[in-house]
Structure formats: C-alpha cells, structure tokens
Design a protein around this motif. Sequence first.
Motif, PDB file in Angstrom:
ATOM      1  N   GLY A 130       1.550  -1.027   0.171  1.00 36.52           N
ATOM      2  CA  GLY A 130       0.070   0.158   0.017  1.00 36.52           C
ATOM      3  C   GLY A 130       1.075   1.468   0.136  1.00 36.52           C
ATOM      4  O   GLY A 130       0.891   2.346  -0.668  1.00 36.52           O
ATOM      5  N   LEU A 131       1.889   1.632   0.530  1.00 36.77           N
ATOM      6  CA  LEU A 131       2.855   2.437   1.004  1.00 36.77           C
ATOM      7  C   LEU A 131       3.360   3.098  -0.668  1.00 36.77           C
ATOM      8  O   LEU A 131       3.644   3.880  -1.415  1.00 36.77           O
ATOM      9  CB  LEU A 131       3.712   2.156   1.678  1.00 36.77           C
ATOM     10  CG  LEU A 131       5.115   3.374   2.343  1.00 36.77           C
ATOM     11  CD1 LEU A 131       4.028   3.647   3.116  1.00 36.77           C
ATOM     12  CD2 LEU A 131       6.068   2.849   2.523  1.00 36.77           C
ATOM     13  N   GLY A 162       1.905   3.000  -3.283  1.00 36.53           N
ATOM     14  CA  GLY A 162       1.653   3.429  -4.586  1.00 36.53           C
ATOM     15  C   GLY A 162       1.903   3.179  -5.510  1.00 36.53           C
ATOM     16  O   GLY A 162       2.108   1.648  -5.786  1.00 36.53           O
ATOM     17  N   VAL A 166       4.147   0.624  -6.913  1.00 32.18           N
ATOM     18  CA  VAL A 166       4.584  -0.224  -6.815  1.00 32.18           C
ATOM     19  C   VAL A 166       4.796  -1.910  -7.848  1.00 32.18           C
ATOM     20  O   VAL A 166       4.909  -2.676  -7.950  1.00 32.18           O
ATOM     21  CB  VAL A 166       2.889  -0.858  -6.768  1.00 32.18           C
ATOM     22  CG1 VAL A 166       1.613  -1.466  -7.940  1.00 32.18           C
ATOM     23  CG2 VAL A 166       2.604  -2.660  -5.731  1.00 32.18           C
ATOM     24  N   ALA A 187      -1.995  -6.484  -6.073  1.00 31.90           N
ATOM     25  CA  ALA A 187      -1.828  -5.070  -5.918  1.00 31.90           C
ATOM     26  C   ALA A 187      -1.094  -4.147  -6.983  1.00 31.90           C
ATOM     27  O   ALA A 187      -0.966  -3.401  -7.312  1.00 31.90           O
ATOM     28  CB  ALA A 187      -0.303  -5.293  -4.584  1.00 31.90           C
ATOM     29  N   GLY A 188      -0.894  -5.335  -8.264  1.00 30.88           N
ATOM     30  CA  GLY A 188      -0.783  -4.897  -9.157  1.00 30.88           C
ATOM     31  C   GLY A 188       0.800  -4.527  -9.639  1.00 30.88           C
ATOM     32  O   GLY A 188       1.468  -3.760 -10.644  1.00 30.88           O
TER      33      GLY A 188
END
Lengths: 704, 383
Positions: B142-143, B145, B148, B191-192
Amino acid sequence: MILDASNRPYARIFLAGAMICMGMCVLLVTLYHLQVGRGEEYTSKVREQSTRQILLPPARGLIYDRWGIPLAELRPSIDVDLYLIEIKSEYLKRHRKLPYMTNQVRKRGVLQAVKEVDIVRVVDEQIAPLKQILGTKLDYDPSALVLHQRIRENVPFQLKSDLSFDEISQLVERISVVHGVHITPRPVRSYSYGATACHILGYVGKPEEAKVLDRDGKKIELETVGKDGIESLMDDDLQGNPGFRTVEVNNYGNIQRLVEHRNPSLGDSIYLSIDLRVQQIVERVMACVGRGACVVQDVKTGDILAMVSVPNFDPNTVVTKEGWKDISKNEAHPLLNRALSPYAPGSIYKIVVALAALKHNTVDSRFSTSCGGGMWIADRFRKCWSFDKGGCGTQDLIGGIKRSCNVYFYTVGIRTGLQHVSDMSRDLGLGEPQEIPLPHPSNGLVPSLDYWKKTYPKDRFSNGHMANVSIGQGVVAISPLQAVNIPATVANGGISYYPRLIKEIRDSDGNLVREEPVRERARLQVPPEKMEWVRKGMEAVVGEGGTGRRAAVEGYKVAGKTGSAQFPTRIRGRQVKDTRTWFNSYAPADEPRYAICMMVEGGVSGGSTCAPLVSEIYTQIFNLERSSGAYQLAYMQPVRGHFDGVQEIVEEAPNAVQGIAVPMPAELQNDSPTEANDDNTPAPAAQPVMPVPAGKPLPGRGNR
Amino acid sequence: MRTLIDPESPALKKATLWDKLMRIHWPLYLLALSAALIGVACIYSATWTSDRPEMRMAFQRQAMWVSIGAATSLVISLIDYKKLLHFAWGYLVIGFALLVVTLAIGQEIHGAKSWINLGPMSLQPAEFTKICFILFLSWYLGLRGKDVKTFQTFFVSCAVMGAFMLLILKQPDLGSAAVFAPICFLMMFVAGVSKRWLIVGLMTGVVGFVMAFLFVLKEYQKLRLITFLNPGHDLAGAGYHLNQSKIAIGSGGLLGKGYMEGTQNMLGFLPRDVSFSDFIFSVIGEEFGFLGSGALVIGYALLLLTGLSIASRAKDTEGMLLCAGVVGMIFAHVFENIGMTIGVTPITGIPLPFISYGGTFILACFIGIGLMQSVHVHRGRLS
C-alpha cells in the motif's frame, strides 16, 4: 489511499477469484471421480484390508458298515494354523518388502524357475515369539510350507496338530500378539479299527495340487482330501462345507469385532455293504498270509460283505512321515488292493467254461472224456496235472470239476469255442469294468475273438490257445472281486449281480441322500437242471476225493473250486515261481448265502493253501450266525506281508501232490519260465502293479 | 462509483460499537464458525475410538480454541485495520522473533522443531507469522502506491517472504514455508506488481524448488514427492498415507458411511496421529461422502469469494490487500490440504483451515477472518 482506476484492481480481483474457482473445481472433479466414480473399488479395498476370514474347517462325513458301526470317525485336534496372507502382510508392514527366492517348479512336467516369496523366512520370523515358548515342538517341514504357499495359500497351514492342554495354555497368552497365527479346533479323520478295511476306506491327506469343490455354485478350496478308496472316490460327498468367521481387524491386525459367523457342516455319511464282523473275521484269518486277497459276497444281492487284501496298512498313520517311509519300503506293496488286481485265475476259470458249454449245449451230463495224463492238441501233447499219477480216468462234468481234469476242459473248451466262453465271462463281469467305487488298476482280461484279431493279427486263434484259455491260463486275468461272482452266480441260480460296496448315503441329519440299488448284470440263461450239475461238481470238490476237500466245514456243506497259476517273476533278485493259489466257493451249498473267493500269492496250491483258510472263515461266519451276532471287534494292526510260503495253520501237513489243483502245462512243470513258451501265448497274467501313490504325502502333516 | 470517505472523518469515529457490529459481514462469520464447529464434530469422530485419553479429549480443546478464535475474530472486526497497520514493522520484527525463538527453544514433534511449549499448551508460531507477513506486506505494498510495479517492490516483497520461508524451512516445515509463496503471489498480483516480475518470480520458484529437491530437502520430503508423482510406489511405506486416505475418501461414495461410522479411521488404517489434524478431510470424505465433502469445498469457495468481494469493496489498497492476503492463505491451505488427501498435491503437513485440529492455526484463521471483517466494517461511511 484511493483506489486508482488505472491500477484496475477489480479486474485482478476478478482474476484471482477465477483462479480460486478453478482450484476448487479441480478438487471437486477429483473428489467426484474418487468417490462416485471409483467408490465401489475403494469400498472393496476397505473390506479387503479391514476384514479377515478365519476358516472353520469342515468335518468329513463318517463311513459306516452295513449295520451302522462307524469305521471312519472324527476326533478333535487342536491345531496351530498359519494364515500365510496375513503373515505376509504383517511382514510387509515391518520390513517394507518381502524376501523373494527362485524355486524350480514342475509345471505340466517342465521344470521352470518361479519367483516366490521366501515364506519360510517370513514365517520363521513371525512365529519366533511362539518358538520361545514351545521350542522345537513348533518345527515344521519347510518344503511342505513352500508347497502349501504355492498351491493353496488361502487355506491355513497347519503348523502343529494335536496340541496338548499344556501347550494350548502356554500358547494362548502369546498368540494374540502374533498375527496370522490362530489356534483352531479341527475335526480330523480317525479310523477306529486301525487297519480294518483300509483298502476300502483309503485315507486322507493334503491335496497335492489346489483342489476346489464346486458346491451349490460356491467354490470351496479343500484342506483335506481323500487319498484312496472310498475316501478318495466319494470325496465330494464326504466333504463338508467349511464355516468361517469374518472379523474386523484394525491396522495392527487385531480383531475388533465379529462381522459374520457361519458354522462348518458335516459332510454326508456313507453306509458300506461291508459287515464289519465278517471283515474282521477274514482279516484275522488272512493275517497269516504273506500276500493275498479275500472277498466275501452276499450271493443274493451282490453285496460285498468283506474285502481284504494283505499286506495292509493303518490309515491313521499312513500319511505321517514314518508311516509313509515304512510303507514305501515294503516290497510287498501294502497300498495295493489285491482284491481288485487281476491275476491268472487258473482252474477256477473252468467253471466259466462249464457254464458256457452247458448254456450252448456243447456238453450234456453224459459227455465224458478219458484222461490218461494228457492229450494231443494240434501236434503237441498237453499234460493234465495228474500226468504223474497216470491220469484222471474217465470223467463226466461233475467228475471233471471235482478232479479239475485238464483233459476234460481242454476238450469242452475247444468244443464250445472262444466266443461262447468270452460271452459267458462278460455276463459274469470277468474282464469287464469292475463297477466298484474304488480305485483299481484294470478290468482284467478275457480274450474274445475280436480282441484276439486286433491284438495278434498274424496269429490265428488256435485250439492250442483255446486249451490254454480253458484252464484259465495264458492271457486270462481276473481279480478276486470278479472271481467271487462266479460261485455267487452259480449259487443263486444264475443271476449275475454287480458288486455293491455302498448301500446308501445319508446326510448329517440322517436323511437319505442316495440309495445304491442292487443291480443285476445279467442272467446266465443256463437251465436250472444243468446249473445243478455245476453245483454238484463244486460240492464234490469239497467232498471226499475232491481237490478242495480241506475247505469242508463241520455241519455245513461247502461248494468250491480250487485253482493255481504259476507266475514266474523276480523277487529280491531271484527268479522264482510265484504261485497264485485260489479257492472260489459258496456256502451253505443247500441254501447258499455267502460266496468267498480267496487268492494267495506264493501259496502251494488252492486246495492246500486257500481251502483251509476259507473253511476257517466259513466256520467263524456260521458261528457268528448261531451266536446271534456277538463278535469281539478289535483295533487291527497292519499286516506287514512277506514273500515266504504261507504259514500252515491246518491240521494236516501240506501235501503238494495231493493238494495241487492245476499244474501248468507240461512244459512249464519242468522249465521256467513260462506260459509264453507255450503255444506262443502272449504276455502272462497281468502283474499286479503298485498303484502310483498320488505323489509324496506331506510328511508329518497328516490328519492323525 | 461509490462514495469514498476520508477514514479520519468524524463520521466514522463517532460510529458506535453497535453500528460496527451491524456492519459485520455476518454470513462470512457464520461460514467460518460453522466450518469450525463441523471441525470440532469431526475431530470427535476421528478420535473417539482412540485408546489415548488425551486424543479423545482433543475435541474439547479444539472447541476451546474455536471459542477463543471466534471471540478474537469479533474483537479484531471492531478495530480499524488502519490502526493495526501502524505497527507494520512491528509485525515483521515479531514474526522473525517468534521464528528465531522457536528455532532456539522450540520443541521437536514429528521431527520438526515447530512448537513452543507454554506450560499447558503449545503454540506453532509459524502460523502467526503468516498473519504477520500479510499485515506487513499489505502495509508495504500500500505504501508503494504507484511504485508498486517496480522491481524494487517485487524484490523487497520476495526478500521478506524468503526470509520467513528460510526460517520456517529451518525447523523444518516445508508445507508452512511453501504457503508463503501463494500468499505473496496473490497479494502482489492484486496489488498490481508487474506481470513480468511475477513470471520471473514463478520461474525462480520452480528453479529454486528443483535446487531444493536436489540439495536441501530431507529424505522423507523427497519420498513424499516421489509418492505424489507415483502413487503406487511403496504402499506400505511412504505411500501409505495417501493410499489409505484415498481408500477412506473413495469408500465414502456418494452419501458417506455416516457420522462416526468411518471404519478406515476407527480401525486405524488412517493413521490416528494425523486423522484428526492434517488428514481430517479423509474422515469427512469417508463419513459424509461426496455430498458432504463437495459441500465443504463449495463452502470454502463461498468463503473465499466473499473475502475477495470484501477486498473489492475495501476503502483503500491496504484493506484490499489485507483481504487478498487472508484469502490467499486460506486458499493455499484448503487446496494443498484437500489436494494431498486425494492425490492432487504432494503430502505436506498443512492443516485444513477451521477444521483440522490445532489451536494456533484456528486462532490464526479467525484472526484472518477478523481482519477481513475489519476491512468490511470500515469500508466506508457508517451511518
């Protein structure tokens, strides 16, 4: 953080969901395949590994004599049984693999190398804890175990029979932790009277090859089979159905619960026509004989009341190692049933010639010959046995039988012709199938014209040949069982019966399963008044001046005919003349009930060797009749037999010249061998053949 | 497009406990709880014939753990996962610390030093580290962003995963270690992380596995793999478990033999030491047949899809990844565990979520459910 459209998380989550669904579908499809598709297969695997069947051995049916006295019974034996399949799977669990070895195995006569589990090693390891208790008592024959695995792995292997109470109590504690080993009570065959009727009964043992009985559509793998006699031929009736206990076991093989129990059943029982008392009377009399046979027949029915062959054996011990060794060493062949083996009949055959002649009117009561010690037939002089005494003189039919005059029967035989004589033989069952439920070597032989043409196409059947046949020599060979039918038929007025050994078969509840009827073979069609002449002649044989007068019984009239035939053979490396002596008879002559045929090998003559013994038998039978049937039955020890002359048990010293009934044709009297020299007669009487025992028995593993 | 709100907004903060309770995804909770109760019942069925009293009492301990787990799950549901993620590095430290401690003072059972003895009970720390890993990775991914997709993200994720795996392999517990891979993979995928790196990762995994097979794996682990590839091999030895498990499940047929009627289990052909834990599915398959075991598989599928649907509605990437991670963990366990009992996957000592006996893992699973619930509860405006 806000979800970014360019990141397309929905699409990826959707894809992740699709992957998960695919994974789950793989599981579902596999589950379906496993549970629904192959469910049955796995269910049977569960049954296979979680249940064990413990066989409960069936009990063989009993064998009784005609009055219901059991000859072959059952007794319990507590055995240690090995379940080989279970033991192997235990071994597999412990060691991950089984030891293998290559053995040479005969398959359809060809030796082949076969890879087999080294069962001895597997078993030894498994029973090691039990051996600590019982030690060498649990020793077994490794070759028997290997054979057992090869041919009947599914039935338990009897490691030890007849445990004592001590041994049972010692074993019981430990046996529950040794899988595949069970203590089983087993009904085993026991012959209550020892060697009595052993040739009729036979014995039991382990089958040499896998034997399966198809009963009501179910296959029963047999543990024990009959090996000889009634036990063997009536095996299917005698076999009971095995019971079983199906138990559920856990992964250690410990029994968890009983799933199913079926009691074993008793096989059908057989009632013989044998009268045990008569049988033992005959056996006791025959015990002095080296080799021989005796048959007692009921003249009115054809029932065999006694049939004895010596030497004999004890069926209780024959399959043990020592017992078998003892029997196979005995050159007198105790396993051979001499009552069913064909021998040259000698003069007893003259009765057949007489009957044929009377039926076809080739002689009448006035017809007589004059015997000066022999006669010329086809350029050869043939002696009568009375040659040295100057001949028999003028003899008619009765005298011819009484004196057993060869000249008379040469003449009658040639006048009557081979065809009529062989037809008469056939009616009497001579040279025919013996029609008795016992194993026997052959039918015997009475030549017919057809037989002669087929067998000796270049040799015309001459009068010389016919002369030989007329006195029961040459190729003629009949068994004592066949021979006894001659006096029996004469006695009852001409009805030839099939011998009947089995009266009936009953199931374990006593219900009749099958009755063996009295069966007529033929009627001789000899007019009664002519039959009377033969009877007169046979009575005269036992009368004053007759060849068989020593068969006389006080208070009863006996009718009979003597006979003897020399048989050159080698015994223990010596060329000897082994004389087969016969006495063929019926009694009481005025109201005949019994016919007895006795044959003794190595005797002197029918009149001196057999007649006294037959007299003794009749005396005892008539005593039995008078004493309302009381008779002391006993456990008989086997008669070992010998090659010596018969021990004389009669009051007079044997007189060979006086007693001799039928000498050989002149040539034979002087130089041995044989009939073969004489008239080109082919092969002598059939040599009794040692029946090839059905393989070596499993030593030490017998049902005792 | 739904309305997204600022997590810091007063509206959410003011939400009462009751509001939050009402927002809990109760079907998901009930699915998990009923699976756990079925588990207790099946553990009873698998152990009631055992001759060891502590085995027969296993279902009671399991029931206790299920209660603890269910309660923990509810508590976590009500805590905002954002707050939990504040301590992301802490989870990493705790996770490593647990594993190191396990290696140091752990108890060896069945040849693996996987247990820490805490007086009356033992814990399997490796199960908790899975949750730690999920929490950390959610925070980290998540961090990152928009970064990723970069190799750096991929590398760091894999490095953390590798560190966990190595420590667990050291015990050795191949199954638990291997579970990290699908968790990590699924989270990175959702997450991608660039597909290129994912494919590289997969290939590295395969190569690594082959190397491991040749140089690292213990003999018994190799045997299990050989058995998997050749099920008929050595039925009395290495193939015994698989063979007996297949016999049990296969003989269940369509309808099963009935509860507490499974003979394979009762008679001990299904080894008793695993029939209530790793091989509980064999007991279920035998006793409830295809209908029962199929329903269970579908139940798991529902649970997982629900988890993914919560992920799709999460208010932020962390929430989404948290759900994906838990889904990945449960799926990996379900697929591997059921798969091994029917010969689809090689045998490893991996429990069946919610059902297999084992307190630590039950707790871990319920914590996972709690985290998903938290994401669901805190997905958006409450009132």
